[in-house]
Design an enzyme around this catalytic site. Sequence first.
Site, PDB file in Angstrom:
ATOM      1  N   PHE C 122     -12.439   7.005  -1.731  1.00 37.53           N
ATOM      2  CA  PHE C 122     -12.588   5.686  -1.559  1.00 37.53           C
ATOM      3  C   PHE C 122     -13.674   5.170  -2.416  1.00 37.53           C
ATOM      4  CE2 PHE C 122     -11.262   1.993   1.603  1.00 37.53           C
ATOM      5  CZ  PHE C 122      -9.869   2.656   1.808  1.00 37.53           C
ATOM      6  N   GLN C 235     -17.682 -10.640   1.166  1.00 39.58           N
ATOM      7  CA  GLN C 235     -16.878  -9.619   0.336  1.00 39.58           C
ATOM      8  C   GLN C 235     -15.308 -10.208  -0.146  1.00 39.58           C
ATOM      9  OE1 GLN C 235     -15.434  -5.681   1.698  1.00 39.58           O
ATOM     10  NE2 GLN C 235     -17.010  -5.330   0.172  1.00 39.58           N
ATOM     11  N   HIS C 237     -12.210  -9.043  -1.353  1.00 42.52           N
ATOM     12  CA  HIS C 237     -11.452  -7.588  -1.267  1.00 42.52           C
ATOM     13  C   HIS C 237     -10.541  -7.613  -2.826  1.00 42.52           C
ATOM     14  CE1 HIS C 237      -8.791  -4.099  -1.004  1.00 42.52           C
ATOM     15  NE2 HIS C 237      -9.600  -3.849   0.254  1.00 42.52           N
ATOM     16  N   LEU C 251      -3.724  -8.320   3.097  1.00 46.57           N
ATOM     17  CA  LEU C 251      -4.581  -7.229   2.254  1.00 46.57           C
ATOM     18  C   LEU C 251      -3.558  -6.092   2.022  1.00 46.57           C
ATOM     19  CD1 LEU C 251      -7.336  -6.003   2.065  1.00 46.57           C
ATOM     20  CD2 LEU C 251      -6.981  -4.653   4.142  1.00 46.57           C
ATOM     21  N   GLU C 254      -7.228  -0.448   0.099  1.00 41.76           N
ATOM     22  CA  GLU C 254      -8.093   0.202  -0.971  1.00 41.76           C
ATOM     23  C   GLU C 254      -7.534   1.623  -1.112  1.00 41.76           C
ATOM     24  OE1 GLU C 254     -12.004  -0.393  -0.973  1.00 41.76           O
ATOM     25  OE2 GLU C 254     -12.575   1.404  -2.094  1.00 41.76           O
ATOM     26  N   ARG C 285     -16.123  -2.537  -4.450  1.00 45.50           N
ATOM     27  CA  ARG C 285     -15.277  -3.479  -4.146  1.00 45.50           C
ATOM     28  C   ARG C 285     -15.597  -5.113  -5.082  1.00 45.50           C
ATOM     29  NH1 ARG C 285     -13.541  -3.272   2.186  1.00 45.50           N
ATOM     30  NH2 ARG C 285     -11.976  -1.626   1.882  1.00 45.50           N
ATOM     31  N   HIS C 350     -12.456 -11.168   2.510  1.00 44.23           N
ATOM     32  CA  HIS C 350     -12.059 -10.074   3.137  1.00 44.23           C
ATOM     33  C   HIS C 350     -13.111  -9.884   4.485  1.00 44.23           C
ATOM     34  CE1 HIS C 350     -10.383  -6.173   4.531  1.00 44.23           C
ATOM     35  NE2 HIS C 350     -11.313  -5.765   4.228  1.00 44.23           N
ATOM     36  N   ARG C 385     -20.273  -4.339   1.081  1.00 38.98           N
ATOM     37  CA  ARG C 385     -19.838  -3.271   1.969  1.00 38.98           C
ATOM     38  C   ARG C 385     -18.836  -2.270   1.161  1.00 38.98           C
ATOM     39  NH1 ARG C 385     -15.551  -1.868   5.244  1.00 38.98           N
ATOM     40  NH2 ARG C 385     -14.404  -3.888   4.904  1.00 38.98           N
TER      41      ARG C 385
END
Lengths: 250, 248, 570
Positions: C122, C235, C237, C251, C254, C285, C350, C385
């Site tokens: 990730f 954040q 996304h 969404l 990821e 991100r 997000h 994050r």
Amino acid sequence: MAEPGTAVHRGRFGASMRRDAWWVELVPVVLVLGAFSIYATWRAFENNYYEWGPYLSPFYSPLLQPSWWPFSPAILILGGPLGFRATCYYYRKAYYRAFFLDPPACAVGEARSHRYRGETAFPFILQNLHRYFLYVALIFLIILWYDAVHAFFFDGRFGVGVGSLVLLTNIILLSFYTVSCHSLRHIVGGKVDCFSCVAFGGPRHKTWKGLSFLNEHHMLFAWLSLFSVGLADLYVRLVASATIQDLRLL
Amino acid sequence: MSANATFNIFRGDRLGGELKEYEVPVAPGMVVLDALHYIQGHAAPDLAVRWNCKAGKCGSCSAEVNGKPRLTCKTRLDDLPLAEAVTVQPMKSFPVIKDLVTDVSWNYRVNRKIPPFHAPESVEWKMDQRDVDRVQEFRKCIECFLCQNVCHVLRDHSKQEQFGGPRFFVRVAGLEMHPLDDVSRTHLLKDELGIGYCNITKCCTEVCPEDIHITDNAIIPLKERVIDDYYDPVRWFLRKLKGKNNGA
Amino acid sequence: MNEKFETHEHDVLIIGAGGAGLRAAIEALGHGASVAVVCKSLLGKAHTVMAEGGIAAAMANVDAADDWRTHFRDTMRGGKFLNNWRMAQIHAQEAPDRVRELEQWGALFDRTSSGDILQRAFGGHTYKRLCHVGDRTGLEMIRTLQDRGVHLGIDVYMECAVTRLLKDGDRIAGAFAYWRETGRFVVFKAKSVVMATGGIGKAWRITSNSWEYTGDGMALAYEAGAELIDMEFVQFHPTGMVWPPGVQGILVTEAVRGEGGILRNKEGERFMERYDSEKMELSTRDVVARAIYTEVREGRGTEHGGAYLDISHKPAEYVKRKLPSMYHQFRELADVDITQGPMEVGPTCHYMMGGIRVDAETAQATVSGLFAAGEAAAGLHGANRLGGNSLSDLLVFGKRAGAAAAEHAKRSTPVNIEAADVEKAAREMLEPFERAAGDSPYQIHRELEELMQNYVGIFRNEEDLQKGLAALDQLQQRAAGVKVEGSRLFNPGWHLARDLKSMLTVAEAVALSARERKESRGAHSRIDYPKYDETWAKQNNVIVRDGDRMRLKQTPIDEMAPDLRKIVDV
């Protein structure tokens, strides 16, 4: 439980806001199962035209003719295959919907209020015996395979007639129908929670996966084999009654 | 692109109500939930609708669109015949609270009856993907309760007291078939959740938005397990012979 | 008004039934407390179900070299060192145990060939670290916690919304709420309150968040006197759906990039080479979101203003197995088969890194008896994050908050709730029905979303933020006079009118903090101050209530412990 107060939403028979013709799927089930039942009953009682050369009608196999039995030999053995189909998880769905209208279709109201006990009480609690009909059906399968192979031997010599192919096709479809059975899937591996913990887990898992794949098409095999068994009998009858001539291919 | 669609939406509460008509401008890719939001924002601010993720993952926005149980967030307007009005009604099997919102608390009460996951002490926490695969299908359930809504045992026969409904057979299947779980729930299935009331007519499978094969993979295998423990005469006899009672 | 209010008394009141709330409830129960969980939706519908990619925990099942130190370093680097380093340390150290615990409660993760929990790559994580269940990890987590909690005997008050925290002097005494179903009011008396209310994304137009994400927890805590920190760090996304319009913002996990998805612009160029040639699509991100945004702004965007994300070079069966819900989502909502062609994606609001300031060990806020965990709390993620750190955050700090809240309740003397406070809270809720005229709450909400999208978005500058703050001021005045139609029976217009108040509070906190931080760091990008600033590297923005005004101050960041400093300096 509570109803929203609209008239359109009440549980009258057939009451539904569905726009599609939901009853269409019931028609073929009623027609085909109905026609098959009538034909099969008539043939079972007919006690004639079930054998010709190496061909034996699947309705009459195995051919048991004890001297004390005055009626058609078919009646002695039809209970096996009939019971297998009657308790089959797919056919149950089909006839509960088409003949018992319980429910007629999804999100469509049922006929007035009736006492519903599902499969918790007699007679439908007997559906739980499906696995025993499966065991019987497996024996029939062996016998019908024998018949199918036998149908390739005319007076002890190998040969191929249309009837041989008809019986072969029938037994192949019956085999698919039988091995795609939900109960068999359970016995072979469905009851196992941890394939990696039991003896022969690998092969059992493979078999279970294979049967699960076939099981997804259980409905298809149910219909195809119903047609094939009826047509196989019809073919033998037509040939045996000399209505048509069996065509020898080889 | 800016054609209008007509919606007939149930407005009312537990005392009753009626279908009310609303006009909504249609945008590309629009779903029924978008239309409901438009109506809230422009015509009926108090229109009661449950929703959360709007992406088919939470299972909140269940309703009956043109008579079919659906997630409104996944029901696209271009799949509906817009020449006639689109009817949106609350789920029939649950008591209406208001408009499209129903009282689904019965489901939560049923869930409490199910013994939770339990593994033997000293188990090694290793699992094979093969064994996990089967159970993961059941764990996909988003609890939209559309299966409960469409099931005729609940919808037409009101067996809420005797019957747990497809959702909870899926849940029990996820526990029973868990490779490390050591609790038997066949007694519960037979007597508390009334699996015998299910006549496997498959409407639950037809409406499941997560494509869980509820009937074939959860209910029928569970019925077979109940048969193993309660309805198989040979097994019953063998158990008597051995003098022990397996899980029953 | 002498209405007698329904009252419930518990040791610990948990507001929010997502991963953090449920984990806290299970823990508090284990400490012998009587626990109530209050949630705005039905149980099991919280935003945690939307989490797709996985739970970050250095279990080293796939990459044996992984350990908590590397996870800690990744988290600090991802957060641009604005993180509360003690929280980051606790998080990295405890996450693996929290994941194992889930498994022991019945969760079924994807497996490695040796039977352990499988982990995937990730963004921002050095090793394959995300324990996952296809692309529905959050659902697995919430179902596991939900069933565990219910069987342990938590009292869950579903579809019940808290509008005010009640205090007894300086300490928390409970909360005032209404049942969404009936509109009736209810009072909860509790010695400890845990805020597990999630984020604030519903204040933006393009968002992956549901209606619940209105910043209630932060606003309620703020009103009760607690400090909020890092509110400028929102954040975006990088990958939300952009077409068709109805699904904009939904969404796209990821995990698509984690499984090898490639980003391209209209010209077919793999543009991440220009933004982060080392980590490419698996950069953090903030970087990927800005990259996509920049591509679109400079005219290299797709037809509908996004970038192409392509996973179709992988075998179709693999894609369907590892990303089943993405496959269905695109097939059903956008008529795109992701095994055959690319998705169109763009940034979507997000996650909120900022929130209620808490103590790293106990998750206690700056008000006695008030705790916070999960997205509502701040500190762990700093300025940005990492994907997967949210689910582990919920578990690690949910557990700690639950334990600390239960212990706090044990130590506390009984609390008292002033009748006048309750009356005041009730009056406030009824006023919108009594107004003869006023804006519709839906209208105000639309304007707020537009405003935040335009002025407090991915790229910010002084002028926009100034405009945004002025417009927010206007909106707040209009929101104070909204008019609600209909009855109190399940009335979403009325519910929104209350939620608006929270959204406007947090929106103001975000805009104020963003205007103050004159640098670019992590998710906060100032076009007029594009570089890091040394002064701002050493302080957090803090929002605190001062009478009826919102006040902004700065507090210094503690010096990192030397042993940890060594880890991050490698």
